[in-house]
Every structure is written in structure tokens, then in C-alpha cells.
Design a protein around this motif. Sequence first.
Motif, PDB file in Angstrom:
ATOM      1  N   LEU A 156      18.310  16.110 -22.064  1.00 48.58           N
ATOM      2  CA  LEU A 156      19.247  15.973 -23.186  1.00 48.58           C
ATOM      3  C   LEU A 156      19.553  17.346 -23.782  1.00 48.58           C
ATOM      4  N   PHE A 157      18.521  18.174 -23.959  1.00 43.86           N
ATOM      5  CA  PHE A 157      18.774  19.492 -24.534  1.00 43.86           C
ATOM      6  C   PHE A 157      19.626  20.336 -23.576  1.00 43.86           C
ATOM      7  N   ALA A 158      19.365  20.243 -22.272  1.00 43.34           N
ATOM      8  CA  ALA A 158      20.175  20.968 -21.284  1.00 43.34           C
ATOM      9  C   ALA A 158      21.636  20.517 -21.368  1.00 43.34           C
ATOM     10  N   TYR A 159      21.842  19.214 -21.538  1.00 47.86           N
ATOM     11  CA  TYR A 159      23.204  18.675 -21.648  1.00 47.86           C
ATOM     12  C   TYR A 159      23.904  19.237 -22.892  1.00 47.86           C
ATOM     13  N   LEU A 160      23.168  19.307 -24.004  1.00 48.78           N
ATOM     14  CA  LEU A 160      23.735  19.863 -25.231  1.00 48.78           C
ATOM     15  C   LEU A 160      24.051  21.343 -25.078  1.00 48.78           C
ATOM     16  N   VAL A 161      23.194  22.066 -24.369  1.00 48.69           N
ATOM     17  CA  VAL A 161      23.447  23.497 -24.122  1.00 48.69           C
ATOM     18  C   VAL A 161      24.767  23.661 -23.374  1.00 48.69           C
ATOM     19  N   CYS A 162      25.001  22.801 -22.375  1.00 54.09           N
ATOM     20  CA  CYS A 162      26.238  22.877 -21.592  1.00 54.09           C
ATOM     21  C   CYS A 162      27.463  22.500 -22.415  1.00 54.09           C
ATOM     22  N   LYS A 163      27.333  21.460 -23.206  1.00 54.78           N
ATOM     23  CA  LYS A 163      28.499  20.912 -23.921  1.00 54.78           C
ATOM     24  C   LYS A 163      28.719  21.553 -25.291  1.00 54.78           C
ATOM     25  N   VAL A 164      27.652  22.030 -25.919  1.00 51.90           N
ATOM     26  CA  VAL A 164      27.642  22.583 -27.291  1.00 51.90           C
ATOM     27  C   VAL A 164      27.889  21.494 -28.334  1.00 51.90           C
ATOM     28  N   SER A 165      28.975  20.753 -28.183  1.00 52.89           N
ATOM     29  CA  SER A 165      29.250  19.646 -29.102  1.00 52.89           C
ATOM     30  C   SER A 165      29.785  18.470 -28.290  1.00 52.89           C
ATOM     31  N   VAL A 166      29.195  17.290 -28.496  1.00 52.65           N
ATOM     32  CA  VAL A 166      29.547  16.153 -27.646  1.00 52.65           C
ATOM     33  C   VAL A 166      29.315  14.852 -28.408  1.00 52.65           C
ATOM     34  N   SER A 167      30.084  13.839 -28.080  1.00 53.79           N
ATOM     35  CA  SER A 167      29.947  12.551 -28.770  1.00 53.79           C
ATOM     36  C   SER A 167      28.704  11.814 -28.283  1.00 53.79           C
ATOM     37  N   ARG A 168      28.162  11.003 -29.160  1.00 54.78           N
ATOM     38  CA  ARG A 168      27.005  10.176 -28.788  1.00 54.78           C
ATOM     39  C   ARG A 168      27.368   9.226 -27.644  1.00 54.78           C
ATOM     40  N   ASP A 169      28.583   8.700 -27.659  1.00 59.47           N
ATOM     41  CA  ASP A 169      29.003   7.773 -26.606  1.00 59.47           C
ATOM     42  C   ASP A 169      28.975   8.451 -25.241  1.00 59.47           C
ATOM     43  N   GLU A 170      29.475   9.701 -25.188  1.00 56.43           N
ATOM     44  CA  GLU A 170      29.492  10.410 -23.903  1.00 56.43           C
ATOM     45  C   GLU A 170      28.075  10.682 -23.401  1.00 56.43           C
ATOM     46  N   ILE A 171      27.183  11.066 -24.317  1.00 50.66           N
ATOM     47  CA  ILE A 171      25.789  11.317 -23.911  1.00 50.66           C
ATOM     48  C   ILE A 171      25.169  10.038 -23.365  1.00 50.66           C
ATOM     49  N   ALA A 172      25.364   8.945 -24.076  1.00 41.48           N
ATOM     50  CA  ALA A 172      24.781   7.665 -23.641  1.00 41.48           C
ATOM     51  C   ALA A 172      25.324   7.260 -22.274  1.00 41.48           C
ATOM     52  N   ASP A 173      26.639   7.412 -22.076  1.00 41.95           N
ATOM     53  CA  ASP A 173      27.251   7.044 -20.793  1.00 41.95           C
ATOM     54  C   ASP A 173      26.746   7.922 -19.648  1.00 41.95           C
ATOM     55  N   THR A 174      26.447   9.185 -19.953  1.00 42.29           N
ATOM     56  CA  THR A 174      26.050  10.126 -18.902  1.00 42.29           C
ATOM     57  C   THR A 174      24.561  10.051 -18.594  1.00 42.29           C
ATOM     58  N   LEU A 175      23.730  10.095 -19.623  1.00 38.72           N
ATOM     59  CA  LEU A 175      22.281  10.169 -19.404  1.00 38.72           C
ATOM     60  C   LEU A 175      21.622   8.804 -19.259  1.00 38.72           C
ATOM     61  N   TRP A 176      22.306   7.748 -19.725  1.00 37.32           N
ATOM     62  CA  TRP A 176      21.753   6.389 -19.565  1.00 37.32           C
ATOM     63  C   TRP A 176      22.817   5.481 -18.947  1.00 37.32           C
ATOM     64  N   GLU A 177      23.412   5.996 -17.905  1.00 36.55           N
ATOM     65  CA  GLU A 177      24.462   5.246 -17.209  1.00 36.55           C
ATOM     66  C   GLU A 177      23.912   3.910 -16.696  1.00 36.55           C
ATOM     67  N   GLY A 178      24.691   2.868 -16.928  1.00 36.13           N
ATOM     68  CA  GLY A 178      24.278   1.545 -16.453  1.00 36.13           C
ATOM     69  C   GLY A 178      23.449   0.766 -17.448  1.00 36.13           C
ATOM     70  N   PHE A 179      22.991   1.411 -18.523  1.00 34.18           N
ATOM     71  CA  PHE A 179      22.216   0.712 -19.550  1.00 34.18           C
ATOM     72  C   PHE A 179      23.167  -0.057 -20.472  1.00 34.18           C
ATOM     73  N   PRO A 180      22.741  -1.186 -21.026  1.00 29.06           N
ATOM     74  CA  PRO A 180      23.513  -1.822 -22.101  1.00 29.06           C
ATOM     75  C   PRO A 180      23.667  -0.832 -23.256  1.00 29.06           C
ATOM     76  N   LEU A 181      24.807  -0.883 -23.942  1.00 30.60           N
ATOM     77  CA  LEU A 181      25.109   0.120 -24.967  1.00 30.60           C
ATOM     78  C   LEU A 181      24.028   0.216 -26.033  1.00 30.60           C
ATOM     79  N   ASP A 182      23.527  -0.922 -26.522  1.00 29.93           N
ATOM     80  CA  ASP A 182      22.520  -0.880 -27.585  1.00 29.93           C
ATOM     81  C   ASP A 182      21.220  -0.240 -27.093  1.00 29.93           C
ATOM     82  N   LYS A 183      20.859  -0.510 -25.842  1.00 27.35           N
ATOM     83  CA  LYS A 183      19.650   0.091 -25.267  1.00 27.35           C
ATOM     84  C   LYS A 183      19.838   1.597 -25.069  1.00 27.35           C
TER      85      LYS A 183
END
Length: 354
Positions: A156-183
Amino acid sequence: MRAIIVDDEELARCRLTILLEEIQEITLCGSFATALDALKYIDENPVDVIFLDITMPEMDGMEFANLLIDKKSSASVVFVTGYGEYAVEAFELEAVDYLLKPIKRDRLVKTIDRLARKNYREVQQLYIKCFGGFWVLVQDEGGQAISWRSPKVEELFAYLVCKVSVSRDEIADTLWEGFPLDKAMKNLNSTVYYVRKALQQFGMEECLITTRKQISLDTKRIYCDLYEFQQMQNLAWKTEKEMERLKELYRGELFQGKTYEWSFPKAHTLEKNMISNLLKAGELREDQKRTEDAERLYLHALELDPYHEGASDKLLDFYNRTGRKKKEKQLRKEIGLLLSDEVPHPLLFLKKHY
């Protein structure tokens, strides 16, 4: 710390002067009866902390503090007043502390300790290396490495370093792909907590900025080889000094050894840009009749990607034009073997000549 006092009451200035002169960490540089005189001094001299009265004629302490913010002054403000009702407004103006008159020595010492901790946190810096692996150190290259609770916290920190600023939705879709949204969101929130906790050990938690929808890094207290590389990558080939710096920065692929699938396209683009710089710098060295330097740059490009057609063509053409027929023949042979999968990567030629 270099300090000044701003207070229209002479007795209050004298008492605070006596107290401050007894504190080793403070160097009192001036005492002013008006805000205008103090502002003039600040414009011309470095100041670390301002002990500022709130109720003054002409310009009160609140106006003064707002002016400092507008001027982007780095000086810390400690409000000094006989009234307690301004405390909330004072802290909204990023005051370090709020002292009530008459000031007691032990209370002042606590303020000085708070200032010292603030100054220490401000000089701390995260030193992040993304090429050839992923390391997060505190202060500099020889500093202490931050330990992450789990690989996902580090990712997660590496992802933030790359993006600098990013939406929570994008992080969830990328790092927890396939998970239900609430999970996914629950996992994200707990992982953000552990990132902050890891930074907090070194007083660096303010680098992580979170809102309801967005997560960002405050890059003012971060050095990152990736950021420096990205700033230089378009024109580094034009000057020898910048080209050498680019080579120092690019110690290997982005996040080499990590299995961050989301980073692979960016890693490929950065490698392409590095090779492009090496080839252009090689051409420039050829124009300058510096053939040995040109050869080293072309070899470096081919070392990064032995399958890069542009790099191999450039080096073969270079050998042909400079009459190095033996090297040209050997390189052609090894490229042919490489493309037929008959020799292991990398080219034996590179080991011998680079």
C-alpha cells in the motif's frame, strides 16, 4: 532556536525576556512593542519562534499570525495572552502553544520542549528507494529502515509513493481486486492504520494525509529516487552530469523483486525511458568523437534489455561504422542465439565487454 517577543506591554516583555534568557535552547534576538516593527525584523532576519501577544493596538496577534501564513513564514508561533477565550482560534492558526499571563517558568519549559519536538519532526525526512527493490528509510541513505507489519502494508505504501494522491476506490480496486466492496474498504482502512503506525514511530505520520475519499502523501518531507528520475528523464541525455545522475538513480527495475502487478506497466515505461536516454547520450558522444564513451552507453542500454531491438541495432551499426568488425560479428551471433533461446539471458557478450 532564535526567538523574538511581540507584546505592547513593556512589563510583560521584560518578564518573558528574563525567563527566556534562562533557557539554554533559546537565543532571544529581539523584543518588539508593535507588530509592524516585528514584521520588518522578520523580513530581514531568520526567526524560529515568535512569542506573540494577542491583544495589541494597530495589528493584533491574530492578524499578525495570518500575515505570517500568507508570507509562508517557517517561524513557529506561541501565543501569549491574559485571556483564555482565543485558544481555539489560535490553534486554528497552527500555533504551537498558547500561554496565559502571568507565565510560569515550568509551563514555559513545556512549551520549549514542544517546540524542540516540532523542529525535530520537521528536519526528519523519509528516504525512499524504488529502483532495484523497495526501501523506506528515515533521514537518509544510511538511516533506519521502516519495518512494515505485513507485505500488504508495504505494498500500500509503495502504491501511494507511485501515485502520490489517489482515491480510496482506486486503491481498493487495485490492491483488493475481486473482493466485495465492503470487505475491500475494511481491509484498506486497517492497512492505512498500520502504515500510519509504522510512520508514527519516527514522527513521520503527518506525511500520510487521509480524507473520506482520498489518500495522499505529503512529498515535502520525502526524498524518492523515482521522483528525481521522473523530473530528469526527458532531457538528462543532453548533459553528462545529469546522465550520470540518471544512471546512479536507475539501480534496477522499479520495485525489483516485488510482485506488484499494478507496477509492471510503469516499470516497463521507466526502463524504456532509461534506454532512450542512454541511446541518445551515446549518439551525442559519437558526435563529440568520444567513441569509447558512446560504446559504454550503448552496452548499458543493451544490458538493461538484451531483447531491445533499437539498442542492439544501434550497437551493431556503431561497430560497423567504427570498423570493429570482430565485435559486430560476435554480437550478431549472440543476438541470433538469444532470439533462438539457445543461450541464457543475459548476453555473454555483455559480460565480456560491459
